[in-house]
Scaffold this motif. Structure first.
Motif: not given
Length: 302
Positions: A89, A91, A113, A121, A124-125, A127-128, A143, A148, A152, A156
Motif C-alpha cells: 500500500t 509506493h 494493486v 485509475q 494506479l497507472y 504507481h505501476f 488485481n 483492495t 484495475l 488502464t
C-alpha cells in the motif's frame, strides 16, 4: 536485458503461492518454508511465489519480506521460476521490494494493486509505471478488488502493457469473467493471464490463460499442477475432471480469510505450525472439523 517473450513462455502453469510459516514464538521459520518449497517442486508445481496474499505480507516487516524472498530464490536455485510478491500500500516500499527482487535474482515480481488507499485509475497507472520502469525483470500485476476495493480497469492495464514492455502478465482475482476475457482481448493473446480464483483456474485456461496462482496448491500441489498439465497436453476431459474434483476442497479453504483455513489444514497435515499473525486469528472449531473431514475425504488425512 531480459527476453520478455522467453519469460512469458517460462512463467506458465501452477505458480504455488506459499504460506509464510511461523514457529511457536510467531517468528518466521525458514526451515519449514524450505520444506514446503521442496514439496511443491517434487509435486510438479511450475513456479513458486512468496509474500503474496497467501504469505500474509501486511503482517511482515520489510526486513522479513526481503529475508523470505531471498531465501526462496536461493532454495529454488533456478529449478522453477520464483515470483515474489513485492507490492504494498506504500509506493516507496513496493518500489524498494521490486528492485530488491531483481537484485536477488527473482524471475519476475508480482505487484498488487495498492490496498486500503483506493487510488484512481491514473494514480494506479503512475504507481505501476514507475515500478516497472525501475527494473527490467518481468512484472505481473495483481488485481484483487475484493481485498483492495479498487479494480484495475482493462483500459488502464492495456495502457501499462503498451508503455511498459516488462509488464508481461496479470494475476486476476476478479470474479467478473467478462473482465478477464477483455484483458486478453485488449492486452494481446500472448499476455500472461493467471487466475487467482480457484474456481476460475480451468475457465481461464480455456480462454487462453497462462496458468494459475491458486492457494489450494499449498494443500494439493500435484492435482493443481496436473490441471494445467492436462490442459496443456490437450487432455481436456482430465482438466475438467480435476476442476470439479478440487471444488469441495477449494470451497472449504475459503470459508475464512485466506490463509487462515489453509494454515489450519497444513497444520493437520503435519507440514507447518499453523500460526497466523494478528489481526488474523485461528479458525473456529466448526470450520476446523469441516477442514479435517474434507482432508479425510480427499485422502490427504487418514
Amino acid at each position: 536485458m531480459t527476453n520478455y517473450a522467453e519469460a512469458k513462455q517460462r512463467l506458465r502453469g501452477s505458480i504455488a503461492p506459499i504460506v509464510t510459516t511461523f514457529d511457536v514464538n510467531n517468528q518466521v521459520d525458514l526451515n519449514v518454508m524450505n520444506n514446503l518449497i521442496e514439496w511443491q517442486i517434487e509435486s510438479g508445481s511450475h513456479g513458486i511465489s512468496v509474500t503474496g496474499t497467501t504469505g500474509e505480507p501486511s503482517s511482515l516487516t520489510l526486513q522479513e519480506r526481503e529475508l523470505i524472498m531471498e531465501n526462496a530464490i536461493k532454495t529454488v536455485n533456478k529449478r522453477v521460476p520464483v515470483m515474489p510478491g513485492t507490492g504494498s500500500t506504500n509506493h516507496e516500499e513496493a518500489l524498494h521490494l521490486t528492485k530488491r527482487a531483481q537484485e536477488m535474482g527473482a524471475d519476475a515480481a508480482l505487484v498488487i494493486v495498492p490496498y486500503y488507499n483506493r487510488p484512481n485509475q491514473q494514480a494506479l497507472y503512475n504507481h505501476f509505471k514507475i515500478i516497472a520502469d525501475s527494473v527490467d525483470i518481468p512484472i505481473v500485476l495483481y488485481n484483487i478488488p475484493g481485498r483492495t476495493a479498487v479494480n484495475l480497469e482493462v483500459s488502464t492495464l492495456a495502457r501499462l502493457v503498451e508503455d511498459c514492455p516488462n509488464i508481461i502478465g496479470v494475476k486476476e482475482s476478479n470474479k467478473d469473467f467478462e473482465h478477464v476475457n477483455r484483458v486478453l482481448h485488449s492486452c494481446g493473446r500472448d499476455f500472461n493471464l493467471f487466475s487467482g480464483i480457484e474456481l476460475l483456474c480451468y475457465p481461464m485456461l480455456a480462454i487462453g490463460g497462462a496458468g494459475h496462482v491458486a492457494a489450494t496448491a499449498n494443500v494439493a500441489p500435484k492435482e493443481v499442477a496436473e490441471l494445467y498439465d492436462s490442459w496443456a497436453a490437450g487432455n481436456v476431459e482430465r482438466a475438467i475432471e480435476l476442476h470439479y474434483y478440487l471444488m469441495t476442497l477449494n470451497d472449504v479453504l475459503f470459508k475464512d480469510t485466506n490463509p487462515v483455513p489453509l494454515k489450519a489444514a497444513l497444520g493437520m497435515m503435519g507440514k507447518i505450525h499453523p500460526a497466523v499473525r494478528l489481526p488474523l486469528g485461528p479458525v473456529s472449531d466448526a470450520l476446523r472439523q469441516e477442514l479435517k473431514d474434507t482432508l479425510i475425504q480427499y485422502g490427504i488425512l487418514k
